[in-house]
Scaffold this motif. Structure first.
Motif, PDB file in Angstrom:
ATOM      1  N   LEU A  69       0.817  -1.210   0.000  1.00 44.31           N
ATOM      2  CA  LEU A  69       0.000   0.000   0.000  1.00 44.31           C
ATOM      3  C   LEU A  69       0.853   1.264   0.000  1.00 44.31           C
ATOM      4  CD1 LEU A  69      -2.498  -0.929   2.881  1.00 44.31           C
ATOM      5  CD2 LEU A  69      -2.779  -1.410   0.437  1.00 44.31           C
ATOM      6  N   ARG A  70       0.241   2.341  -0.477  1.00 42.15           N
ATOM      7  CA  ARG A  70       0.748   3.684  -0.197  1.00 42.15           C
ATOM      8  C   ARG A  70      -0.207   4.304   0.817  1.00 42.15           C
ATOM      9  NH1 ARG A  70       2.454   7.074  -5.113  1.00 42.15           N
ATOM     10  NH2 ARG A  70       4.286   5.763  -4.751  1.00 42.15           N
ATOM     11  N   VAL A  71       0.331   4.666   1.972  1.00 42.74           N
ATOM     12  CA  VAL A  71      -0.478   5.196   3.065  1.00 42.74           C
ATOM     13  C   VAL A  71      -0.204   6.689   3.205  1.00 42.74           C
ATOM     14  CG1 VAL A  71      -0.894   5.091   5.549  1.00 42.74           C
ATOM     15  CG2 VAL A  71      -0.562   2.983   4.248  1.00 42.74           C
ATOM     16  N   ARG A  72      -1.265   7.457   3.372  1.00 43.97           N
ATOM     17  CA  ARG A  72      -1.171   8.922   3.508  1.00 43.97           C
ATOM     18  C   ARG A  72      -1.363   9.314   4.966  1.00 43.97           C
ATOM     19  NH1 ARG A  72      -5.342  12.926   3.551  1.00 43.97           N
ATOM     20  NH2 ARG A  72      -4.650  15.002   2.839  1.00 43.97           N
ATOM     21  N   CYS A  73      -0.501  10.191   5.451  1.00 43.22           N
ATOM     22  CA  CYS A  73      -0.616  10.746   6.797  1.00 43.22           C
ATOM     23  C   CYS A  73      -0.781  12.253   6.671  1.00 43.22           C
ATOM     24  CB  CYS A  73       0.616  10.399   7.627  1.00 43.22           C
ATOM     25  SG  CYS A  73       0.638  11.154   9.275  1.00 43.22           S
ATOM     26  N   PHE A  74      -1.906  12.768   7.107  1.00 45.42           N
ATOM     27  CA  PHE A  74      -2.205  14.202   7.036  1.00 45.42           C
ATOM     28  C   PHE A  74      -2.075  14.809   8.429  1.00 45.42           C
ATOM     29  CE2 PHE A  74      -5.199  17.725   7.482  1.00 45.42           C
ATOM     30  CZ  PHE A  74      -4.811  18.551   6.435  1.00 45.42           C
ATOM     31  N   VAL A  75      -1.230  15.835   8.545  1.00 41.80           N
ATOM     32  CA  VAL A  75      -0.971  16.454   9.840  1.00 41.80           C
ATOM     33  C   VAL A  75      -1.319  17.941   9.777  1.00 41.80           C
ATOM     34  CG1 VAL A  75       0.759  16.984  11.602  1.00 41.80           C
ATOM     35  CG2 VAL A  75       0.890  14.825  10.334  1.00 41.80           C
ATOM     36  N   ASP A  76      -2.204  18.361  10.661  1.00 40.52           N
ATOM     37  CA  ASP A  76      -2.447  19.786  10.883  1.00 40.52           C
ATOM     38  C   ASP A  76      -1.429  20.231  11.920  1.00 40.52           C
ATOM     39  OD1 ASP A  76      -3.340  22.312  11.813  1.00 40.52           O
ATOM     40  OD2 ASP A  76      -5.399  21.842  11.253  1.00 40.52           O
ATOM     41  N   ASN A  77      -0.462  21.049  11.503  1.00 43.45           N
ATOM     42  CA  ASN A  77       0.660  21.400  12.372  1.00 43.45           C
ATOM     43  C   ASN A  77       0.248  22.183  13.612  1.00 43.45           C
ATOM     44  OD1 ASN A  77       2.594  20.168  10.633  1.00 43.45           O
ATOM     45  ND2 ASN A  77       2.410  21.927   9.258  1.00 43.45           N
ATOM     46  N   VAL A  78      -0.955  22.715  13.612  1.00 46.98           N
ATOM     47  CA  VAL A  78      -1.453  23.409  14.806  1.00 46.98           C
ATOM     48  C   VAL A  78      -1.690  22.403  15.927  1.00 46.98           C
ATOM     49  CG1 VAL A  78      -3.342  24.771  15.776  1.00 46.98           C
ATOM     50  CG2 VAL A  78      -2.468  25.298  13.479  1.00 46.98           C
ATOM     51  N   PHE A  79      -2.205  21.216  15.560  1.00 48.89           N
ATOM     52  CA  PHE A  79      -2.553  20.206  16.563  1.00 48.89           C
ATOM     53  C   PHE A  79      -1.444  19.175  16.757  1.00 48.89           C
ATOM     54  CE2 PHE A  79      -6.570  21.749  14.780  1.00 48.89           C
ATOM     55  CZ  PHE A  79      -7.213  22.163  15.936  1.00 48.89           C
ATOM     56  N   GLY A  80      -0.511  19.093  15.817  1.00 43.18           N
ATOM     57  CA  GLY A  80       0.633  18.207  15.967  1.00 43.18           C
ATOM     58  C   GLY A  80       0.368  16.788  15.504  1.00 43.18           C
ATOM     59  N   PRO A  81       1.415  15.930  15.544  1.00 39.51           N
ATOM     60  CA  PRO A  81       1.336  14.573  14.992  1.00 39.51           C
ATOM     61  C   PRO A  81       0.378  13.646  15.733  1.00 39.51           C
ATOM     62  CG  PRO A  81       3.420  14.922  16.141  1.00 39.51           C
ATOM     63  CD  PRO A  81       2.767  16.273  16.024  1.00 39.51           C
ATOM     64  N   LEU A  82       0.060  13.937  17.004  1.00 39.83           N
ATOM     65  CA  LEU A  82      -0.866  13.073  17.730  1.00 39.83           C
ATOM     66  C   LEU A  82      -2.265  13.122  17.131  1.00 39.83           C
ATOM     67  CD1 LEU A  82       0.210  13.608  21.454  1.00 39.83           C
ATOM     68  CD2 LEU A  82       0.748  11.686  19.925  1.00 39.83           C
ATOM     69  N   ALA A  83      -2.570  14.181  16.392  1.00 40.54           N
ATOM     70  CA  ALA A  83      -3.877  14.321  15.746  1.00 40.54           C
ATOM     71  C   ALA A  83      -3.817  13.963  14.261  1.00 40.54           C
ATOM     72  CB  ALA A  83      -4.398  15.755  15.918  1.00 40.54           C
TER      73      ALA A  83
END
Length: 237
Positions: A69-83
């Motif tokens: 698979l190709r997996v996508r990780c979307f990060v809103d930098n305001v909330f950080g990687p935990l979100a």
């Protein structure tokens, strides 16, 4: 004569990259690799973690599937990687887990095709064991017709499970790589009683695979043997 292909021919490399949108202060990461599906969870090969991807079902995946698979990780930098939000971006293909079989000698002679090597699969190596599954990434020449692979002839010697990989495919000019996976538990009933007893007493399990290998430099075929992995013995008693 076919050109020589050695065991370290790299078919494909592990891909991960990031794209940043400064206007929205977000970052996207993409990871290519092997994943096992459990519900909406993706379990990456050789890692002690998992990701929740709500679009698993819509991508044609179901529990028990093991796929590239190709997996996508979307990060809103305001909330950080935990979100971070995870999703399946692309399905390259499913990797079935095959059984190790007891094939009679009269039938095994039909599987007389030869490989030209083994090659790394992403960053996993040429062969490895993970969650009780033996993996080996083989290279061969074919005309593109459907191949047939079998793993058979298990024997346990010292601390090593000895296996034989058999193949049947039409020879050709197309250089092909194929990741093969086999359930080690299916080999246990094929072992002799005293071998099962020896296996149960070992802390570590090692595997060695024998297969037909075409040596282009010498223009000859011989039975190649290589150590294919080791792991904590899942059959330990």
């Amino acid at each position: 004569m076919k050109r020589f292909v050695n065991a370290f021919f790299a078919m494909v490399m592990l891909l991960s990259f990031a794209a940043c949108d400064d206007a929205n202060n977000t970052t996207e990461y993409y990871f290519d690799g092997l994943y096992t599906v459990r519900g909406e969870m993706l379990w990456p090969e050789q890692q002690d973690t998992f990701y929740v991807a709500p679009n698993v079902k819509s991508m044609g995946l179901k529990t028990g599937d093991r796929a590239l698979l190709r997996v996508r990780c979307f990060v809103d930098n305001v909330f950080g990687p935990l979100a971070a939000q995870w999703s399946v971006d692309k399905v390259f293909g499913h990797i079935p887990t095959r059984s190790i079989e007891n094939i009679p000698a009269a039938d095994s002679v039909l599987y007389n095709s030869s490989f030209v090597g083994i090659t790394p699969c992403f960053n996993y190596g040429t062969s490895w064991i993970w969650n009780g599954v033996q993996n080996v990434n083989v290279v061969y020449y074919t005309n593109g017709t459907e191949p047939d692979f079998r793993m058979t002839a298990p024997a346990f010697v010292d601390d090593t499970l000895r296996l034989t990989l058999l193949s049947k495919f039409e020879d050709g000019e197309v250089l092909t790589s194929n990741l093969l996976s086999f359930d080690l538990a299916s080999a246990l009933p094929l072992l002799k009683n005293h071998e099962q007893g020896l296996l149960a007493g070992k802390d570590t399990l090692r595997t060695k695979i024998t297969m037909r290998y075409y040596d282009a430099a010498a223009d000859t075929v011989y039975m190649a043997k290589f150590f294919a992995g080791k792991c904590a013995n899942p059959f330990r008693k």
